[in-house]
Design a protein around this motif. Structure first.
Motif, mmCIF file in Angstrom:
data_model
loop_
_atom_site.group_PDB
_atom_site.id
_atom_site.type_symbol
_atom_site.label_atom_id
_atom_site.label_comp_id
_atom_site.label_asym_id
_atom_site.label_seq_id
_atom_site.Cartn_x
_atom_site.Cartn_y
_atom_site.Cartn_z
ATOM 1 N N GLN A 159 -4.991 6.245 -2.214
ATOM 2 C CA GLN A 159 -4.230 5.159 -1.611
ATOM 3 C C GLN A 159 -4.134 4.075 -2.691
ATOM 4 N N LEU A 176 0.847 -1.177 0.000
ATOM 5 C CA LEU A 176 0.000 0.000 0.000
ATOM 6 C C LEU A 176 0.888 1.234 0.000
ATOM 7 N N TYR A 233 -2.659 0.290 -4.116
ATOM 8 C CA TYR A 233 -2.038 -1.014 -3.944
ATOM 9 C C TYR A 233 -1.266 -1.318 -5.218
ATOM 10 N N ILE A 264 0.473 -4.073 -7.479
ATOM 11 C CA ILE A 264 0.423 -5.517 -7.686
ATOM 12 C C ILE A 264 1.230 -5.851 -8.934
#
Length: 68
Positions: free
Chosen positions: A17, A1, A19, A21
């Motif tokens: 925010q 994050l 993430y 991947i």
């Protein structure tokens, strides 16, 4: 994050925010937090076009984005 990443979408500044991947099957996936923050509205058309209308949470400015 990764927190508070600045994004500019059609002139609207947002801090999101994110993430990160590796090898995700998409470039960017927007979810419920984005929808709530921008009060987004998705419109689908008969010719399969789609637009997303977003509102700046600070200034109230509205922008429309054509999806790919």
């Amino acid at each position: 994050l990764v927190r508070s990443i600045p994004f500019t979408v059609t002139g609207i500044a947002l801090y999101l925010q994110v993430y990160v991947i590796c090898s995700a099957p998409y470039d960017l996936l927007l979810g419920r937090p984005f929808d709530v923050l921008t009060k987004s509205v998705v419109k689908n058309f008969d010719n399969e076009d789609q637009t997303i209308m977003i509102r700046c949470p600070n200034m109230g400015r509205i922008a429309t984005i054509l999806t790919l």
